[in-house]
Design an enzyme around this catalytic site. Structure first.
Site, PDB file in Angstrom:
ATOM      1  N   ARG A 105      32.978  49.299  40.840  1.00  0.00           N
ATOM      2  CA  ARG A 105      32.819  47.817  40.803  1.00  0.00           C
ATOM      3  C   ARG A 105      31.683  47.349  41.230  1.00  0.00           C
ATOM      4  O   ARG A 105      30.993  47.845  42.404  1.00  0.00           O
ATOM      5  CB  ARG A 105      33.904  47.532  41.739  1.00  0.00           C
ATOM      6  CG  ARG A 105      33.697  45.654  41.893  1.00  0.00           C
ATOM      7  CD  ARG A 105      34.729  45.192  42.801  1.00  0.00           C
ATOM      8  NE  ARG A 105      35.799  44.955  41.617  1.00  0.00           N
ATOM      9  CZ  ARG A 105      36.964  44.168  42.087  1.00  0.00           C
ATOM     10  NH1 ARG A 105      36.920  43.323  43.089  1.00  0.00           N
ATOM     11  NH2 ARG A 105      38.093  44.073  41.216  1.00  0.00           N
ATOM     12  N   HIS A 132      36.600  43.347  33.013  1.00  0.00           N
ATOM     13  CA  HIS A 132      37.643  43.708  34.119  1.00  0.00           C
ATOM     14  C   HIS A 132      38.514  44.478  33.449  1.00  0.00           C
ATOM     15  O   HIS A 132      39.721  43.961  33.467  1.00  0.00           O
ATOM     16  CB  HIS A 132      37.846  42.752  35.031  1.00  0.00           C
ATOM     17  CG  HIS A 132      38.413  43.324  36.281  1.00  0.00           C
ATOM     18  ND1 HIS A 132      38.732  44.226  36.491  1.00  0.00           N
ATOM     19  CD2 HIS A 132      39.340  42.567  36.979  1.00  0.00           C
ATOM     20  CE1 HIS A 132      39.457  44.519  37.826  1.00  0.00           C
ATOM     21  NE2 HIS A 132      39.551  43.375  38.228  1.00  0.00           N
ATOM     22  N   GLN A 135      42.382  45.209  34.884  1.00  0.00           N
ATOM     23  CA  GLN A 135      43.359  43.996  35.149  1.00  0.00           C
ATOM     24  C   GLN A 135      43.964  43.640  33.971  1.00  0.00           C
ATOM     25  O   GLN A 135      45.209  43.541  33.998  1.00  0.00           O
ATOM     26  CB  GLN A 135      42.229  42.720  35.293  1.00  0.00           C
ATOM     27  CG  GLN A 135      43.189  41.680  35.825  1.00  0.00           C
ATOM     28  CD  GLN A 135      43.973  41.642  36.971  1.00  0.00           C
ATOM     29  OE1 GLN A 135      43.500  42.154  38.256  1.00  0.00           O
ATOM     30  NE2 GLN A 135      45.430  41.283  36.908  1.00  0.00           N
ATOM     31  N   ASP A 220      41.422  31.929  35.937  1.00  0.00           N
ATOM     32  CA  ASP A 220      40.590  32.788  36.823  1.00  0.00           C
ATOM     33  C   ASP A 220      39.605  31.747  37.812  1.00  0.00           C
ATOM     34  O   ASP A 220      39.589  30.600  37.249  1.00  0.00           O
ATOM     35  CB  ASP A 220      39.802  33.872  36.301  1.00  0.00           C
ATOM     36  CG  ASP A 220      38.983  34.668  37.147  1.00  0.00           C
ATOM     37  OD1 ASP A 220      39.493  34.894  38.355  1.00  0.00           O
ATOM     38  OD2 ASP A 220      38.164  35.451  36.706  1.00  0.00           O
ATOM     39  N   CYS A 260      44.729  36.967  37.642  1.00  0.00           N
ATOM     40  CA  CYS A 260      44.145  38.208  38.144  1.00  0.00           C
ATOM     41  C   CYS A 260      44.141  38.380  39.722  1.00  0.00           C
ATOM     42  O   CYS A 260      44.415  39.270  40.292  1.00  0.00           O
ATOM     43  CB  CYS A 260      42.784  38.582  37.977  1.00  0.00           C
ATOM     44  SG  CYS A 260      41.711  37.626  38.047  1.00  0.00           S
ATOM     45  N   ARG A 288      49.072  46.762  38.888  1.00  0.00           N
ATOM     46  CA  ARG A 288      47.717  47.295  38.977  1.00  0.00           C
ATOM     47  C   ARG A 288      47.931  48.838  39.575  1.00  0.00           C
ATOM     48  O   ARG A 288      47.137  49.651  38.861  1.00  0.00           O
ATOM     49  CB  ARG A 288      46.573  46.763  40.043  1.00  0.00           C
ATOM     50  CG  ARG A 288      46.342  45.361  39.641  1.00  0.00           C
ATOM     51  CD  ARG A 288      45.330  45.284  38.487  1.00  0.00           C
ATOM     52  NE  ARG A 288      44.100  45.915  38.819  1.00  0.00           N
ATOM     53  CZ  ARG A 288      43.250  45.634  39.289  1.00  0.00           C
ATOM     54  NH1 ARG A 288      42.992  44.449  39.941  1.00  0.00           N
ATOM     55  NH2 ARG A 288      41.986  46.515  39.395  1.00  0.00           N
TER      56      ARG A 288
HETATM   57  N1  NVA Z   1      36.107  36.690  37.519  1.00  0.00           N
HETATM   58  C1  NVA Z   1      36.304  36.969  39.000  1.00  0.00           C
HETATM   59  C2  NVA Z   1      37.577  38.279  39.059  1.00  0.00           C
HETATM   60  C3  NVA Z   1      37.774  38.602  40.451  1.00  0.00           C
HETATM   61  C4  NVA Z   1      38.840  39.843  40.196  1.00  0.00           C
HETATM   62  C5  NVA Z   1      35.003  37.683  39.631  1.00  0.00           C
HETATM   63  O1  NVA Z   1      34.270  38.657  38.993  1.00  0.00           O
HETATM   64  O2  NVA Z   1      35.062  37.429  41.079  1.00  0.00           O
HETATM   65  N1   CP Z   2      42.062  41.143  40.365  1.00  0.00           N
HETATM   66  C1   CP Z   2      41.387  41.955  41.381  1.00  0.00           C
HETATM   67  O1   CP Z   2      40.570  42.677  40.694  1.00  0.00           O
HETATM   68  O2   CP Z   2      41.486  41.964  42.569  1.00  0.00           O
HETATM   69  P1   CP Z   2      40.380  42.189  43.784  1.00  0.00           P
HETATM   70  O3   CP Z   2      39.311  41.520  43.620  1.00  0.00           O
HETATM   71  O4   CP Z   2      40.926  42.095  45.052  1.00  0.00           O
HETATM   72  O5   CP Z   2      40.366  43.835  43.472  1.00  0.00           O
END
Ligand code: NVA
Ligand code: CP
Length: 305
Positions: A105, A132, A135, A220, A260, A288
């Site tokens: 990540r 992502h 997800q 989101d 998500c 997940r």
């Molecule tokens: N768009 C959000 C998704 C988090 C799972 C982010 O990147 O923070």
């Molecule tokens: N949806 C998701 O990826 O959640 P986290 O940021 O908690 O991993």
């Protein structure tokens, strides 16, 4: 055989993605019936590099490896040499000497690609600024469990043209459904990603029009990780783009709501939407675990059925 990576949904064929969804459902059914006694990966290790925060992704990957008989290793830049400037390509070569797969990540998708190019073991995208895909495996799985095949259906994305939106666009392309992206002017998804999806994707700016007759609505946060400084401006720009029970009423009677998570009640969703029976976000979050088990199994062992 060349190492398979999962950096976007386009790294797998539509047939492989359908297989993964069915396999995830089957793994979940087995777990619920018999407990975590399916252990095809004894002593295998997944390295998990987190340069951004996470709850669901970390817990689901770590639990998945435990259930499968293996081990997951949490690595953060704060306490590895990555945070002190060791090149990602060097890190990739080193980890590939020791572990069986790597989950990352991070911010830059280009850096993830550099990492994957240097890695002899499968690399999984656990979120970048641009995508992502993990997800979406859980999201399509959730839809499939509740409503059957998603092919030919109409999904609506309300909100920012962000990493999740880009993965929804790729999902529309790979799974064969229609996606209406509804965002404020100036927050559209990347034009090249939209163009590559052809007729599967349309861009709108009116939430009620977008929701009309839809099978599924999703959204989101307005400010993603790394955009915290834009929170106030985004709250103003996204006013009118909140998903509410009333907006859901414009969709089909059997429409579902996905998110998500984490969710910001009172911003991108009403304070009560997650309590509405059309919201299936807890099942989605739980999926997940199962979807990523199917992914890890596929990348390390290939198809098992
Ligand atoms: N768009 C959000 C998704 C988090 C799972 C982010 O990147 O923070
Ligand atoms: N949806 C998701 O990826 O959640 P986290 O940021 O908690 O991993």
């Amino acid at each position: 055989m060349a190492t398979r990576h999962f950096l976007t949904l386009l790294d797998l064929s539509p047939d492989e993605l359908h297989y993964l969804i069915q396999r995830a459902i089957s793994i979940k059914t087995h777990l619920q019936a018999q407990g975590p006694n399916y252990t095809p990966l004894p002593n295998r290790t997944l390295a998990m590099i987190f340069e951004k925060s996470s709850t669901r992704t970390r817990v689901s990957f770590e639990t998945a490896m435990t259930h499968l008989g293996g081990h997951a290793l949490f690595l953060s830049p704060r306490d590895t040499q990555l945070g002190r400037g060791e090149p990602v390509g060097d890190t990739a070569r080193v980890l590939a000497e020791m572990v069986d797969a790597v989950m990352i990540r991070t911010f830059s998708h280009a850096n993830l690609e550099i990492y994957a190019d240097a890695s002899d073991v499968p690399v999984i995208n656990a979120l970048t600024d641009d995508y992502h895909p993990c997800q979406l495996l859980a999201d399509v799985m959730t839809w499939t469990e509740r409503r059957g095949r998603i092919q030919g259906r109409t999904a609506v994305w309300v909100g920012d043209g962000n990493n999740m939106c880009h993965s929804w666009i790729n999902a529309a392309r790979q799974f064969g459904f229609n996606l209406r992206v509804c965002c404020p002017e100036g927050y559209e998804p990347r034009a090249d990603i939209v163009a590559a999806a052809g007729d599967s994707v349309s861009i709108l700016h009116d939430p009620q029009q977008a929701a009309d007759g839809a099978d599924l609505i999703t959204t989101d946060v307005w400010a993603s990780m790394g955009q915290e400084g834009e929170q106030a401006r985004r709250e103003a720009d996204f006013a009118g783009f909140q998903v509410t029970e009333a907006l859901m009423d414009h969709a089909r009677d059997d429409a579902l709501f996905l998110h998500c998570l984490p969710a910001h009640r009172g911003e991108e969703i009403s304070t009560t939407l997650l309590d509405d029976p059309r919201a299936v976000v807890w099942q989605e979050a739980g999926n997940r675990l199962h979807a990523q088990k199917a992914l890890i199994e596929f990348l390390l062992l290939g198809r098992t059925s």
